[in-house]
Design a protein around this motif. Structure first.
Motif, PDB file in Angstrom:
ATOM      1  N   CYS A 189       0.835  -1.203   0.000  1.00  0.00           N
ATOM      2  CA  CYS A 189       0.000   0.000   0.000  1.00  0.00           C
ATOM      3  C   CYS A 189       0.870   1.254   0.000  1.00  0.00           C
ATOM      4  CB  CYS A 189      -0.922  -0.010   1.216  1.00  0.00           C
ATOM      5  SG  CYS A 189      -2.135   1.326   1.232  1.00  0.00           S
ATOM      6  N   ASN A 192       2.804   1.586  -3.419  1.00  0.00           N
ATOM      7  CA  ASN A 192       2.022   2.015  -4.579  1.00  0.00           C
ATOM      8  C   ASN A 192       2.040   3.530  -4.752  1.00  0.00           C
ATOM      9  OD1 ASN A 192       1.211  -0.459  -5.634  1.00  0.00           O
ATOM     10  ND2 ASN A 192      -0.538  -0.613  -4.245  1.00  0.00           N
ATOM     11  N   SER A 193       2.377   4.251  -3.680  1.00  0.00           N
ATOM     12  CA  SER A 193       2.489   5.714  -3.742  1.00  0.00           C
ATOM     13  C   SER A 193       3.769   6.146  -3.023  1.00  0.00           C
ATOM     14  CB  SER A 193       1.269   6.378  -3.098  1.00  0.00           C
ATOM     15  OG  SER A 193       0.072   5.958  -3.695  1.00  0.00           O
ATOM     16  N   ALA A 196       4.658   9.524  -1.047  1.00  0.00           N
ATOM     17  CA  ALA A 196       3.398  10.186  -0.698  1.00  0.00           C
ATOM     18  C   ALA A 196       3.021   9.819   0.736  1.00  0.00           C
ATOM     19  CB  ALA A 196       2.282   9.760  -1.650  1.00  0.00           C
ATOM     20  N   LEU A 198       0.542   8.843   3.498  1.00  0.00           N
ATOM     21  CA  LEU A 198      -0.775   8.234   3.646  1.00  0.00           C
ATOM     22  C   LEU A 198      -1.178   8.319   5.113  1.00  0.00           C
ATOM     23  CD1 LEU A 198      -0.408   5.032   1.416  1.00  0.00           C
ATOM     24  CD2 LEU A 198      -1.245   7.298   0.774  1.00  0.00           C
ATOM     25  N   ALA A 244       5.007   7.580   5.109  1.00  0.00           N
ATOM     26  CA  ALA A 244       5.381   7.551   3.694  1.00  0.00           C
ATOM     27  C   ALA A 244       6.564   6.600   3.528  1.00  0.00           C
ATOM     28  CB  ALA A 244       5.768   8.949   3.207  1.00  0.00           C
ATOM     29  N   ASP A 253       8.644   1.627 -11.294  1.00  0.00           N
ATOM     30  CA  ASP A 253       7.257   1.195 -11.382  1.00  0.00           C
ATOM     31  C   ASP A 253       7.197  -0.325 -11.247  1.00  0.00           C
ATOM     32  OD1 ASP A 253       6.267   3.768 -11.847  1.00  0.00           O
ATOM     33  OD2 ASP A 253       6.746   3.614 -13.989  1.00  0.00           O
TER      34      ASP A 253
END
Length: 255
Positions: A189, A192-193, A196, A198, A244, A253
């Motif tokens: 989770c 995936n970012s 960032a 969360l 993060a 990716d």
């Protein structure tokens, strides 16, 4: 095995078959008969097949013979404690474990997560929440099975951190790191970012399918356990907000 502590539900009724828990097996391990009976009755009402055990040795034997899909496991047990039960059961076969503890002690929680538990609840607890968390853990196993069978699962490389989604394996600097299913889903989770932030509420909703903010401390404990395994520097805390995953720029990716 002491049959006074071991019972099995009769899950063949049409009502049970129509419920989400039908055919799923849950082993409840608890030495307090009142709690045992209440938990078992509620889980049976949800359509689960349930057996119970009242001590450590009986729990390990029941898990080996009955092959449950989930353990609801008290920490304090006669014979040997729930932590040892968790170690021995996980050595037999991977199975999600929801631990119950009478002490609101984060150290105990981290130890439980470290021996293979996936989640924990502190007594006294809500039966509604226990049932919800049981469903979440079982759904996570189903999602993991589907992901492992998907040819598009992919691998993510973030510097020295490598996440193989198909095999649900993690490596740090080429070394395999064992994560529980919950820890793996939490890492994915965040990955995936990358970089960032969360929030705890976002992580709770995404990883646990649980929207109640009272569970955010569960997120904190799992983050601590995850940091111990992949390196504390890889997960950044943003105080008052969330977490993060640190990653080199540009982040890779899924491939």
């Amino acid at each position: 095995m002491d049959h006074r502590n071991t019972t099995q539900s009769h899950g063949g009724t049409a009502a049970a078959a129509a419920t989400p828990g039908a055919q799923r097996r849950i082993l409840v391990v608890e030495d307090d008969p009142t709690i045992t009976e209440a938990v078992a009755a509620r889980l049976r009402a949800e359509g689960f097949q349930v057996r119970t055990a009242g001590d450590g040795p009986a729990a390990v034997e029941a898990a080996e013979v009955w092959q449950p899909d989930l353990l609801v496991l008290d920490v304090m047990l006669p014979g040997f404690d729930g932590l040892e039960v968790c170690r021995r059961v996980q050595a037999q076969r991977p199975v999600p474990v929801l631990m119950l503890t009478a002490r609101d002690d984060e150290t105990d929680m981290l130890v439980g997560l470290g021996v293979g538990a996936d989640d924990y609840m502190t007594k006294p607890f809500s039966m509604r929440e226990l049932v919800a968390r049981a469903h979440v853990l079982l759904r996570r196993v189903e999602r993991a099975t589907i992901a492992a069978a998907s040819p598009r699962s992919g691998t993510l490389r973030l510097g020295e951190l490598e996440i193989d989604n198909a095999q649900r394996r993690v490596r740090v600097s080429g070394r395999d790191v064992h994560l529980t299913p919950t820890e793996f889903d939490l890492l994915v989770c965040l990955a995936n970012s990358p970089r960032a932030v969360l929030s705890r509420e976002q992580l709770l909703a995404e990883v646990w399918d649980w929207a109640d903010a009272s569970g955010t401390r569960t997120v904190d404990s799992h983050i601590k356990a995850l940091r111990r395994k992949i390196g504390a520097e890889r997960i950044r805390t943003v105080h008052g907000v969330g977490y993060a995953l640190e990653a080199p720029a540009p982040a890779s990716d899924w491939t």
